[in-house]
Design a protein around this motif. Structure first.
Motif, PDB file in Angstrom:
ATOM      1  N   SER A 113       0.858  -1.181   0.000  1.00  0.00           N
ATOM      2  CA  SER A 113       0.000   0.000   0.000  1.00  0.00           C
ATOM      3  C   SER A 113       0.893   1.229   0.000  1.00  0.00           C
ATOM      4  O   SER A 113       2.038   1.177   0.432  1.00  0.00           O
ATOM      5  CB  SER A 113      -0.912   0.003   1.231  1.00  0.00           C
ATOM      6  OG  SER A 113      -0.134   0.177   2.385  1.00  0.00           O
ATOM      7  N   ALA A 114       0.365   2.316  -0.518  1.00  0.00           N
ATOM      8  CA  ALA A 114       1.125   3.570  -0.537  1.00  0.00           C
ATOM      9  C   ALA A 114       0.169   4.699  -0.191  1.00  0.00           C
ATOM     10  O   ALA A 114      -0.716   5.024  -0.974  1.00  0.00           O
ATOM     11  CB  ALA A 114       1.760   3.787  -1.907  1.00  0.00           C
ATOM     12  N   HIS A 115       0.350   5.247   1.006  1.00  0.00           N
ATOM     13  CA  HIS A 115      -0.516   6.353   1.434  1.00  0.00           C
ATOM     14  C   HIS A 115       0.067   7.648   0.898  1.00  0.00           C
ATOM     15  O   HIS A 115       0.733   8.393   1.609  1.00  0.00           O
ATOM     16  CB  HIS A 115      -0.647   6.352   2.951  1.00  0.00           C
ATOM     17  CG  HIS A 115      -1.243   5.081   3.480  1.00  0.00           C
ATOM     18  ND1 HIS A 115      -2.588   4.946   3.740  1.00  0.00           N
ATOM     19  CD2 HIS A 115      -0.682   3.873   3.737  1.00  0.00           C
ATOM     20  CE1 HIS A 115      -2.833   3.708   4.157  1.00  0.00           C
ATOM     21  NE2 HIS A 115      -1.688   3.040   4.160  1.00  0.00           N
ATOM     22  N   LEU A 116      -0.188   7.859  -0.399  1.00  0.00           N
ATOM     23  CA  LEU A 116       0.476   8.963  -1.087  1.00  0.00           C
ATOM     24  C   LEU A 116       0.062  10.322  -0.551  1.00  0.00           C
ATOM     25  O   LEU A 116       0.865  11.244  -0.470  1.00  0.00           O
ATOM     26  CB  LEU A 116       0.187   8.853  -2.587  1.00  0.00           C
ATOM     27  CG  LEU A 116       0.834   7.623  -3.227  1.00  0.00           C
ATOM     28  CD1 LEU A 116       0.018   7.121  -4.385  1.00  0.00           C
ATOM     29  CD2 LEU A 116       2.242   7.940  -3.684  1.00  0.00           C
ATOM     30  N   GLY A 117      -1.211  10.452  -0.166  1.00  0.00           N
ATOM     31  CA  GLY A 117      -1.706  11.735   0.346  1.00  0.00           C
ATOM     32  C   GLY A 117      -0.952  12.147   1.599  1.00  0.00           C
ATOM     33  O   GLY A 117      -0.523  13.290   1.748  1.00  0.00           O
TER      34      GLY A 117
ATOM     35  N   ARG B 233       3.368  15.543   4.193  1.00  0.00           N
ATOM     36  CA  ARG B 233       4.619  15.693   4.937  1.00  0.00           C
ATOM     37  C   ARG B 233       5.671  16.433   4.117  1.00  0.00           C
ATOM     38  O   ARG B 233       6.437  17.223   4.650  1.00  0.00           O
ATOM     39  CB  ARG B 233       5.170  14.326   5.367  1.00  0.00           C
ATOM     40  CG  ARG B 233       4.397  13.728   6.519  1.00  0.00           C
ATOM     41  CD  ARG B 233       5.128  12.544   7.105  1.00  0.00           C
ATOM     42  NE  ARG B 233       6.263  12.919   7.929  1.00  0.00           N
ATOM     43  CZ  ARG B 233       6.233  13.014   9.248  1.00  0.00           C
ATOM     44  NH1 ARG B 233       5.120  12.762   9.892  1.00  0.00           N
ATOM     45  NH2 ARG B 233       7.310  13.341   9.925  1.00  0.00           N
ATOM     46  N   ILE B 234       5.678  16.148   2.795  1.00  0.00           N
ATOM     47  CA  ILE B 234       6.632  16.857   1.940  1.00  0.00           C
ATOM     48  C   ILE B 234       6.273  18.334   1.891  1.00  0.00           C
ATOM     49  O   ILE B 234       7.127  19.206   2.067  1.00  0.00           O
ATOM     50  CB  ILE B 234       6.653  16.250   0.519  1.00  0.00           C
ATOM     51  CG1 ILE B 234       7.206  14.819   0.560  1.00  0.00           C
ATOM     52  CG2 ILE B 234       7.482  17.106  -0.433  1.00  0.00           C
ATOM     53  CD1 ILE B 234       7.092  14.065  -0.744  1.00  0.00           C
ATOM     54  N   SER B 235       4.983  18.644   1.697  1.00  0.00           N
ATOM     55  CA  SER B 235       4.546  20.038   1.574  1.00  0.00           C
ATOM     56  C   SER B 235       4.796  20.823   2.849  1.00  0.00           C
ATOM     57  O   SER B 235       5.010  22.025   2.816  1.00  0.00           O
ATOM     58  CB  SER B 235       3.053  20.102   1.253  1.00  0.00           C
ATOM     59  OG  SER B 235       2.794  19.398   0.079  1.00  0.00           O
TER      60      SER B 235
ATOM     61  N   TRP C 255      16.874  10.602   3.644  1.00  0.00           N
ATOM     62  CA  TRP C 255      17.394  10.295   2.306  1.00  0.00           C
ATOM     63  C   TRP C 255      18.796   9.731   2.401  1.00  0.00           C
ATOM     64  O   TRP C 255      19.188   8.854   1.650  1.00  0.00           O
ATOM     65  CB  TRP C 255      17.383  11.553   1.426  1.00  0.00           C
ATOM     66  CG  TRP C 255      16.022  12.157   1.343  1.00  0.00           C
ATOM     67  CD1 TRP C 255      15.614  13.327   1.900  1.00  0.00           C
ATOM     68  CD2 TRP C 255      14.866  11.603   0.687  1.00  0.00           C
ATOM     69  NE1 TRP C 255      14.289  13.541   1.636  1.00  0.00           N
ATOM     70  CE2 TRP C 255      13.804  12.503   0.893  1.00  0.00           C
ATOM     71  CE3 TRP C 255      14.619  10.436  -0.041  1.00  0.00           C
ATOM     72  CZ2 TRP C 255      12.519  12.276   0.396  1.00  0.00           C
ATOM     73  CZ3 TRP C 255      13.350  10.210  -0.535  1.00  0.00           C
ATOM     74  CH2 TRP C 255      12.318  11.118  -0.323  1.00  0.00           C
ATOM     75  N   GLU C 256      19.544  10.246   3.361  1.00  0.00           N
ATOM     76  CA  GLU C 256      20.896   9.746   3.604  1.00  0.00           C
ATOM     77  C   GLU C 256      20.849   8.270   3.979  1.00  0.00           C
ATOM     78  O   GLU C 256      21.596   7.436   3.455  1.00  0.00           O
ATOM     79  CB  GLU C 256      21.519  10.568   4.745  1.00  0.00           C
ATOM     80  CG  GLU C 256      22.915  10.154   5.124  1.00  0.00           C
ATOM     81  CD  GLU C 256      23.955  10.823   4.257  1.00  0.00           C
ATOM     82  OE1 GLU C 256      24.023  12.057   4.300  1.00  0.00           O
ATOM     83  OE2 GLU C 256      24.679  10.091   3.559  1.00  0.00           O
TER      84      GLU C 256
ATOM     85  N   ILE D  45       8.589   8.140   4.206  1.00  0.00           N
ATOM     86  CA  ILE D  45       8.287   9.573   4.273  1.00  0.00           C
ATOM     87  C   ILE D  45       7.194   9.813   5.315  1.00  0.00           C
ATOM     88  O   ILE D  45       7.267  10.724   6.138  1.00  0.00           O
ATOM     89  CB  ILE D  45       7.824  10.098   2.885  1.00  0.00           C
ATOM     90  CG1 ILE D  45       8.956   9.998   1.858  1.00  0.00           C
ATOM     91  CG2 ILE D  45       7.315  11.519   2.992  1.00  0.00           C
ATOM     92  CD1 ILE D  45       8.537  10.326   0.447  1.00  0.00           C
ATOM     93  N   ARG D  46       6.190   8.957   5.279  1.00  0.00           N
ATOM     94  CA  ARG D  46       5.032   9.124   6.150  1.00  0.00           C
ATOM     95  C   ARG D  46       5.416   8.922   7.619  1.00  0.00           C
ATOM     96  O   ARG D  46       5.012   9.668   8.496  1.00  0.00           O
ATOM     97  CB  ARG D  46       3.989   8.080   5.751  1.00  0.00           C
ATOM     98  CG  ARG D  46       2.597   8.314   6.222  1.00  0.00           C
ATOM     99  CD  ARG D  46       1.634   7.514   5.380  1.00  0.00           C
ATOM    100  NE  ARG D  46       1.911   6.081   5.441  1.00  0.00           N
ATOM    101  CZ  ARG D  46       1.423   5.258   6.359  1.00  0.00           C
ATOM    102  NH1 ARG D  46       0.644   5.718   7.298  1.00  0.00           N
ATOM    103  NH2 ARG D  46       1.730   3.983   6.341  1.00  0.00           N
TER     104      ARG D  46
END
Lengths: 357, 265
Positions: free
Chosen positions: A221-225, A230-232, A241-242, A350-351
Motif C-alpha cells: 500500500s502507498a498512502h500517497l496523500g 509531509r513533503i509540503s 534520504w541519507e 516519508i510518512r
C-alpha cells in the motif's frame, strides 16, 4: 473525483457484450486497420507487450508484463530529427511515427500511465512528435477482477477498473466480456457485431466485480496523500534520504519499468549520410543524468537523486502540474528494485519519518 | 587527407597483462584501414616491426599493470614521451585480475603458482599504471569494447572528450529487457556496481556480471553484499564472485573479515 469520461457516468448504449468465442475474430478485425499490440508469452516464457501476429496467442489471463506499454509512445531510442549533409550545408527534417495502433489487454494502471504521459507532453511546450504518435493509439484495457499481489492501484485511484486513458474497457464476466466504450473512438470500436447490447444484469455484475476487486488487494500500500502532506509541510528530514541512499543500487530499473517516468537524454546517432537526433530513456538515479558539460553536477550524491525522484512523483507541486500523482500503483518497482527503494517503501518512510532498510 | 608527417603520432604499449586490449584494437578489422589513415602508429611492438622507441608521441595507449620495476620505468618513459596518455583496459585503470591477490605476499603467490625454485621472478605488488602517473583518459574493460575504443580515438583526434557511460551495467541490461540475474536467478551479479558500456554482455547470455569493467562512481558495496546475503547467498560465494576483479578497490574490510571467519568454520 472521477473524470467525466468515466464508466460510472456511462450512457445506456455504452456497455456492450462480446462472447469470448468472438474475441479472436474481433482482434483480427482490429488488425485489418491497425497494428495490434497485446501481451503474449515471449520466447523465454515471460509475458510482454508486442505486435500481435496470431490473435489466439493474446494473453488476457492474470498478470501484467514487467515492461509497461510505455515503449510504444516513448521508445527507448526515439529518432526525432534527421540531420543530413546537403551540398555545403545541412538539411534538417523531423521524423514522425503516425502508425495506427491498438494496444490491447492493457491494465487500468498502464492506461492511467499513458494518460499521465500524454498530459505531460501536451502541456507547457507541447511535443508534437509525441502527440502525433500517441493520438493514433487506441487503448483497450482489461479490468482487473483479481488484483495482482504487488499492485496498489487503489491507493493511486488508478484501478482496479479503468479511470482514464482508455478507449474501451473489457470486463471478464466468465464466458463473455462486458465492453465499455469510454471515448468516441472506443464506442465506435464496439458498436457493430459481434458486439451486442449488455443487459442490466451484466452491468450489475460488473459493479459487483469492481467492489469485490477493491477488497482483495495484497500487502502493498502507498498512502500517497499522507506522504505528500509531509513533503509540503517540510517534515521530511534530510537524514532520511541519507539513510535510504545505500539501498538504491542505481540500476535504473524503477525508471525503465515505470509507466509514468518520461525523463530522457538526447543522443546523436551517426548514420552513413548524416545523423539522427534521438530521445533516449534515461534514469534520474544515474549520476550522469544531471552532469553538466562543465563537470558540475547539481545532484552529485545518490541521496539527492532519490529525493528528487520521489519529490517528482509524490509532491503537491507536481500533483498540481501533472494533474495526478506520479504513481499508478502497478507495483512494478516493487518487483524490479534490487534494493528496497520502491514506491510503497519510500512512501511509508516519508510518512513515518524512519527508514528500516 | 594530410600526408604521413602531419598525422598524429601514436604509440600502443603493453605492460604486464594478457595483451587482450591490444588484440581488441587489431580486432577492429573493418576500421583499421581508416584508423591508419587518420593516425601514424609509430610504436606498437605487438603489431609492427621497425618501431621508433624514442620519438615524441601525440597519443599513447597503455594496457596492463605495473607488476615489475621494469614496467614502472617503461611507464614513466611513455608518460614523458606522450602528450595524451590513455589507460586501456581494467588492468590499466583499476588493477584488474593481476591485482586480485595483492593482500597476499609475493613469496606466497610465487610458491603457490611456480614452486620455490624459480629464480626469474622479480615482481612487485601489481598496481594499475593510473596509480603512478597521471592519465588523460581511462577506458576500462576486460577486454575493452571495440566501439568504445574507436569512440575514444575519434575524440582524442578531434580534441573533444569522449562520451563514455558513467552508469552501471544494469542500465544496458534493463533496456535490453534481460531477466535480472539477481532477482530471478538469485545469483551474485556485480552489474549494479560495475561501469556499463559493454551492452550487458554477460547477463544478456544468462551469466551474472563478474564486474570486469571496474566500479561505477558511487558503488555501494555494503548494501550490495547485504542484499545478496539477504537472498540467502553465502558470504563466501559473495566474496568469491565480487573479488574477481580489482579486489583492492572492490572488497570492503567487513567482507574480508567475514570470509576469513567463514573459511575457518
Amino acid at each position: 473525483m472521477r473524470p467525466a469520461n468515466d464508466v460510472q457516468g456511462r450512457d445506456p448504449g455504452a456497455s456492450r457484450l462480446l462472447v469470448k468465442s468472438d474475441l479472436v475474430s474481433w482482434i483480427r478485425r482490429l488488425m485489418d486497420d491497425a497494428e495490434v499490440i497485446a501481451p503474449a508469452a515471449g520466447a523465454g516464457g515471460d509475458l510482454m507487450f508486442g505486435p500481435v501476429t496470431d490473435p489466439a496467442s493474446v494473453w488476457l489471463g492474470p498478470g501484467n508484463p514487467l515492461q509497461p506499454p510505455k515503449q510504444f509512445v516513448l521508445p527507448q531510442t526515439d529518432p526525432i530529427v534527421r540531420i543530413e549533409r546537403n551540398g555545403g550545408g545541412v538539411q534538417v527534417s523531423s521524423i514522425s511515427d503516425e502508425r495506427a495502433r491498438v494496444i490491447f489487454g492493457m491494465r487500468s494502471c498502464d492506461a492511467r500511465g499513458m494518460a499521465y504521459l500524454r498530459r505531460m507532453q501536451a502541456t507547457d511546450l507541447p511535443d508534437d512528435s509525441y502527440l502525433r504518435r500517441a493520438d493514433r493509439i487506441a487503448v483497450v484495457t482489461l479490468a482487473c477482477t483479481t488484483p495482482c499481489t504487488l499492485g496498489f492501484c487503489v491507493c493511486c485511484d488508478a484501478g482496479p477498473f479503468a479511470r482514464d486513458g482508455h478507449d474501451v474497457q473489457l470486463v471478464d464476466l466468465g464466458d463473455r466480456f462486458l465492453a465499455e466504450g469510454a471515448t468516441e473512438r472506443g464506442r465506435a470500436m464496439v458498436a457493430d457485431a459481434p458486439f451486442r447490447p449488455a443487459t442490466q444484469g451484466d452491468v450489475v455484475r460488473r459493479d459487483e466485480l469492481e467492489r469485490e476487486a477493491e477488497r482483495h488487494f495484497g500487502d502493498e500500500s502507498a498512502h500517497l496523500g499522507a506522504a505528500m502532506r509531509r513533503i509540503s509541510t517540510r517534515r521530511v528530514a534530510e537524514e532520511l534520504w541519507e539513510a535510504m541512499s545505500p539501498w538504491c543500487f542505481e540500476c535504473g530499473g524503477c525508471n525503465f519499468i515505470c509507466p509514468t517516468c518520461y525523463c530522457f537524454s538526447v543522443k546523436d546517432r551517426c548514420q552513413d549520410h548524416g545523423w539522427e537526433r534521438c530521445r533516449t530513456w534515461d534514469s534520474c538515479q544515474y549520476s550522469a543524468f544531471t552532469l553538466e558539460a562543465s563537470g558540475h553536477n547539481p545532484r552529485e550524491r545518490r541521496k539527492e537523486r532519490i529525493k528528487r525522484r520521489f519529490f517528482h512523483k509524490v509532491s503537491a507541486q507536481y500533483y498540481q502540474r501533472d494533474g495526478a500523482v506520479g504513481c499508478v500503483g502497478c507495483g512494478r518497482c516493487v518487483q524490479t528494485c534490487l534494493g528496497t527503494t520502491d514506491m510503497p517503501a519510500v512512501v511509508a518512510a516519508i510518512r513515518k519519518g524512519v527508514w528500516h532498510g | 587527407m594530410p600526408n604521413g608527417n602531419d598525422k598524429p603520432k601514436v604509440g600502443i604499449f603493453g605492460l604486464t597483462g594478457c595483451a587482450g586490449d591490444q588484440l581488441q584494437i587489431l580486432n577492429c578489422e573493418d576500421e583499421l584501414v581508416r584508423l591508419a589513415g587518420r593516425m601514424d602508429i609509430v610504436d606498437w611492438v605487438m603489431a609492427r616491426s621497425g618501431n621508433d622507441h624514442t620519438c615524441r608521441l601525440d597519443v599513447a595507449f597503455v594496457e596492463g599493470v605495473v607488476a615489475t620495476e621494469r614496467d614502472l620505468e617503461t611507464l614513466k618513459e611513455i608518460r614523458a614521451r606522450a602528450k595524451t596518455l590513455v589507460a586501456l583496459g581494467t588492468c590499466a585503470v583499476w588493477g584488474g585480475l593481476p591485482a586480485m591477490h595483492n593482500e597476499m605476499s609475493r613469496e606466497v603467490l610465487q610458491r603457490e603458482v611456480y614452486n620455490t625454485h624459480v629464480q626469474f621472478l622479480d615482481t612487485v605488488e601489481a598496481l594499475p599504471p593510473t596509480h603512478f602517473v597521471p592519465f588523460e583518459l581511462s577506458l576500462p574493460g576486460c577486454p575493452i569494447e571495440r566501439h568504445e575504443f574507436l569512440r575514444v580515438v575519434n575524440s582524442v583526434l578531434s580534441g573533444t572528450e569522449p562520451d563514455l557511460p558513467r552508469v552501471p551495467v544494469c542500465w544496458e541490461c534493463k533496456v535490453k529487457e534481460n531477466t535480472c540475474r539477481v532477482i530471478h536467478a538469485q545469483e551474485v551479479c556485480c552489474g549494479a556496481m560495475t561501469r556499463g558500456g559493454c551492452g550487458a554482455r554477460c547477463p544478456s547470455h544468462g551469466v551474472a556480471c563478474s564486474g570486469c569493467r571496474g566500479p561505477v562512481e558511487e558503488p555501494n558495496y555494503d548494501a550490495n553484499i547485504t542484499m545478496f546475503a539477504g537472498r540467502g547467498i553465502s558470504w563466501l560465494e559473495i566474496a568469491r564472485r565480487m573479488s574477481n576483479f580489482s579486489a583492492p578497490v572492490w572488497m570492503t574490510q567487513g567482507l574480508e573479515q567475514e570470509v576469513r571467519r567463514e573459511s575457518k568454520r
